[in-house]
Write a protein that holds these residues in place. Sequence first.
Motif, PDB file in Angstrom:
ATOM      1  N   PRO A 186       0.796  -1.233   0.000  1.00  0.00           N
ATOM      2  CA  PRO A 186       0.000   0.000   0.000  1.00  0.00           C
ATOM      3  C   PRO A 186       0.829   1.285   0.000  1.00  0.00           C
ATOM      4  O   PRO A 186       0.352   2.331  -0.406  1.00  0.00           O
ATOM      5  CB  PRO A 186      -0.844  -0.118   1.273  1.00  0.00           C
ATOM      6  CG  PRO A 186      -0.171  -1.138   2.111  1.00  0.00           C
ATOM      7  CD  PRO A 186       0.577  -2.041   1.183  1.00  0.00           C
ATOM      8  N   GLU A 187       2.063   1.206   0.422  1.00  0.00           N
ATOM      9  CA  GLU A 187       2.915   2.398   0.459  1.00  0.00           C
ATOM     10  C   GLU A 187       3.759   2.541  -0.810  1.00  0.00           C
ATOM     11  O   GLU A 187       4.503   3.506  -0.941  1.00  0.00           O
ATOM     12  CB  GLU A 187       3.839   2.351   1.684  1.00  0.00           C
ATOM     13  CG  GLU A 187       3.110   2.269   3.006  1.00  0.00           C
ATOM     14  CD  GLU A 187       2.199   3.465   3.252  1.00  0.00           C
ATOM     15  OE1 GLU A 187       2.596   4.595   2.920  1.00  0.00           O
ATOM     16  OE2 GLU A 187       1.084   3.256   3.765  1.00  0.00           O
ATOM     17  N   GLY A 188       3.673   1.600  -1.710  1.00  0.00           N
ATOM     18  CA  GLY A 188       4.540   1.620  -2.882  1.00  0.00           C
ATOM     19  C   GLY A 188       3.807   1.567  -4.201  1.00  0.00           C
ATOM     20  O   GLY A 188       4.279   0.925  -5.140  1.00  0.00           O
ATOM     21  N   HIS A 189       2.673   2.237  -4.313  1.00  0.00           N
ATOM     22  CA  HIS A 189       1.866   2.151  -5.530  1.00  0.00           C
ATOM     23  C   HIS A 189       2.615   2.616  -6.777  1.00  0.00           C
ATOM     24  O   HIS A 189       2.496   1.997  -7.833  1.00  0.00           O
ATOM     25  CB  HIS A 189       0.567   2.921  -5.376  1.00  0.00           C
ATOM     26  CG  HIS A 189      -0.425   2.215  -4.518  1.00  0.00           C
ATOM     27  ND1 HIS A 189      -1.671   2.715  -4.271  1.00  0.00           N
ATOM     28  CD2 HIS A 189      -0.373   1.035  -3.850  1.00  0.00           C
ATOM     29  CE1 HIS A 189      -2.335   1.890  -3.491  1.00  0.00           C
ATOM     30  NE2 HIS A 189      -1.567   0.860  -3.210  1.00  0.00           N
ATOM     31  N   ALA A 190       3.377   3.689  -6.655  1.00  0.00           N
ATOM     32  CA  ALA A 190       4.103   4.181  -7.827  1.00  0.00           C
ATOM     33  C   ALA A 190       5.136   3.150  -8.288  1.00  0.00           C
ATOM     34  O   ALA A 190       5.267   2.884  -9.491  1.00  0.00           O
ATOM     35  CB  ALA A 190       4.786   5.517  -7.526  1.00  0.00           C
ATOM     36  N   MET A 191       5.847   2.577  -7.345  1.00  0.00           N
ATOM     37  CA  MET A 191       6.855   1.574  -7.690  1.00  0.00           C
ATOM     38  C   MET A 191       6.197   0.317  -8.254  1.00  0.00           C
ATOM     39  O   MET A 191       6.671  -0.239  -9.253  1.00  0.00           O
ATOM     40  CB  MET A 191       7.703   1.219  -6.469  1.00  0.00           C
ATOM     41  CG  MET A 191       8.800   0.220  -6.776  1.00  0.00           C
ATOM     42  SD  MET A 191       9.974   0.797  -8.010  1.00  0.00           S
ATOM     43  CE  MET A 191      10.972   1.880  -7.037  1.00  0.00           C
ATOM     44  N   ILE A 192       5.110  -0.118  -7.647  1.00  0.00           N
ATOM     45  CA  ILE A 192       4.394  -1.302  -8.139  1.00  0.00           C
ATOM     46  C   ILE A 192       3.898  -1.059  -9.559  1.00  0.00           C
ATOM     47  O   ILE A 192       4.047  -1.911 -10.435  1.00  0.00           O
ATOM     48  CB  ILE A 192       3.212  -1.667  -7.209  1.00  0.00           C
ATOM     49  CG1 ILE A 192       3.716  -2.182  -5.868  1.00  0.00           C
ATOM     50  CG2 ILE A 192       2.288  -2.685  -7.873  1.00  0.00           C
ATOM     51  CD1 ILE A 192       4.517  -3.453  -5.926  1.00  0.00           C
ATOM     52  N   GLY A 193       3.326   0.116  -9.801  1.00  0.00           N
ATOM     53  CA  GLY A 193       2.834   0.437 -11.138  1.00  0.00           C
ATOM     54  C   GLY A 193       3.942   0.354 -12.178  1.00  0.00           C
ATOM     55  O   GLY A 193       3.756  -0.199 -13.258  1.00  0.00           O
ATOM     56  N   ALA A 194       5.106   0.893 -11.824  1.00  0.00           N
ATOM     57  CA  ALA A 194       6.237   0.856 -12.762  1.00  0.00           C
ATOM     58  C   ALA A 194       6.742  -0.570 -12.960  1.00  0.00           C
ATOM     59  O   ALA A 194       7.025  -0.983 -14.092  1.00  0.00           O
ATOM     60  CB  ALA A 194       7.371   1.746 -12.241  1.00  0.00           C
ATOM     61  N   GLN A 220       4.424  -2.674 -15.177  1.00  0.00           N
ATOM     62  CA  GLN A 220       4.601  -2.349 -16.595  1.00  0.00           C
ATOM     63  C   GLN A 220       5.878  -2.965 -17.147  1.00  0.00           C
ATOM     64  O   GLN A 220       5.894  -3.478 -18.268  1.00  0.00           O
ATOM     65  CB  GLN A 220       4.589  -0.833 -16.804  1.00  0.00           C
ATOM     66  CG  GLN A 220       3.235  -0.214 -16.569  1.00  0.00           C
ATOM     67  CD  GLN A 220       2.121  -0.914 -17.326  1.00  0.00           C
ATOM     68  OE1 GLN A 220       2.188  -1.106 -18.528  1.00  0.00           O
ATOM     69  NE2 GLN A 220       1.076  -1.313 -16.616  1.00  0.00           N
ATOM     70  N   CYS A 221       6.939  -2.925 -16.347  1.00  0.00           N
ATOM     71  CA  CYS A 221       8.196  -3.568 -16.776  1.00  0.00           C
ATOM     72  C   CYS A 221       8.001  -5.067 -16.966  1.00  0.00           C
ATOM     73  O   CYS A 221       8.484  -5.645 -17.938  1.00  0.00           O
ATOM     74  CB  CYS A 221       9.302  -3.319 -15.746  1.00  0.00           C
ATOM     75  SG  CYS A 221       9.884  -1.630 -15.697  1.00  0.00           S
ATOM     76  N   ALA A 222       7.270  -5.685 -16.043  1.00  0.00           N
ATOM     77  CA  ALA A 222       7.034  -7.129 -16.125  1.00  0.00           C
ATOM     78  C   ALA A 222       6.225  -7.476 -17.374  1.00  0.00           C
ATOM     79  O   ALA A 222       6.539  -8.450 -18.069  1.00  0.00           O
ATOM     80  CB  ALA A 222       6.308  -7.612 -14.872  1.00  0.00           C
ATOM     81  N   PHE A 223       5.198  -6.686 -17.678  1.00  0.00           N
ATOM     82  CA  PHE A 223       4.387  -6.978 -18.859  1.00  0.00           C
ATOM     83  C   PHE A 223       5.154  -6.704 -20.148  1.00  0.00           C
ATOM     84  O   PHE A 223       4.979  -7.405 -21.138  1.00  0.00           O
ATOM     85  CB  PHE A 223       3.055  -6.235 -18.812  1.00  0.00           C
ATOM     86  CG  PHE A 223       2.115  -6.854 -17.813  1.00  0.00           C
ATOM     87  CD1 PHE A 223       1.671  -8.148 -17.982  1.00  0.00           C
ATOM     88  CD2 PHE A 223       1.710  -6.160 -16.702  1.00  0.00           C
ATOM     89  CE1 PHE A 223       0.829  -8.746 -17.059  1.00  0.00           C
ATOM     90  CE2 PHE A 223       0.875  -6.745 -15.769  1.00  0.00           C
ATOM     91  CZ  PHE A 223       0.428  -8.040 -15.946  1.00  0.00           C
ATOM     92  N   ASN A 224       6.004  -5.700 -20.144  1.00  0.00           N
ATOM     93  CA  ASN A 224       6.844  -5.468 -21.321  1.00  0.00           C
ATOM     94  C   ASN A 224       7.818  -6.627 -21.513  1.00  0.00           C
ATOM     95  O   ASN A 224       8.094  -7.040 -22.642  1.00  0.00           O
ATOM     96  CB  ASN A 224       7.598  -4.144 -21.197  1.00  0.00           C
ATOM     97  CG  ASN A 224       6.689  -2.955 -21.397  1.00  0.00           C
ATOM     98  OD1 ASN A 224       5.633  -3.064 -22.009  1.00  0.00           O
ATOM     99  ND2 ASN A 224       7.085  -1.811 -20.870  1.00  0.00           N
TER     100      ASN A 224
END
Length: 177
Positions: free
Chosen positions: A107-115, A118-122
Amino acid sequence: GFGGVFCIYTYIADTILDVTKTAPYTISIAMVMFGIGSTLGNYLLGKAADKSAIKTTGLALVCTIVFAIAYVSASYNIWLLYTVIFLIGCSVGLATLIQSLLMDVAPEGHAMIGALVQCAFNTANAIGPWVGGAVIAQGAAPNQTGYVAAALFLGGLVMWFLSYLQLNRQQATAQTC
């Protein structure tokens, strides 16, 4: 695991032309079926995840393995192939589920998780076609990328299962504290 989607998606046109042996315009219909499946999959998997995201993700991964294997046989009939491509398209909804689950555990790392998501899906977008292409380069027919996709989805299911066990362990520890 998500590389399985891209493994099949990348070689749909080759499958239709070389295995199904239908007219080139049927590729466009297949792409539309994939797109409709993607839209509906995001909606339906999102609704199911409202009840239990972790269980929905596991069930969806099992279904994708079945769909990927079915792709191989369905490739000989354009109508069956359209159906399976639609179902594979539905699995795109897994992306939303996985990101949602990761947001819940960090819950404290939404920006990092989002990035990172995206890296994982790429990365999956590169791995799926690469592995499928390697199998085709060894002489496999394009529809046999379904088996490769099933193996990739199975890898995702294994990772899901390990995550599921870890979440259960953490919940049990939190309840005893």
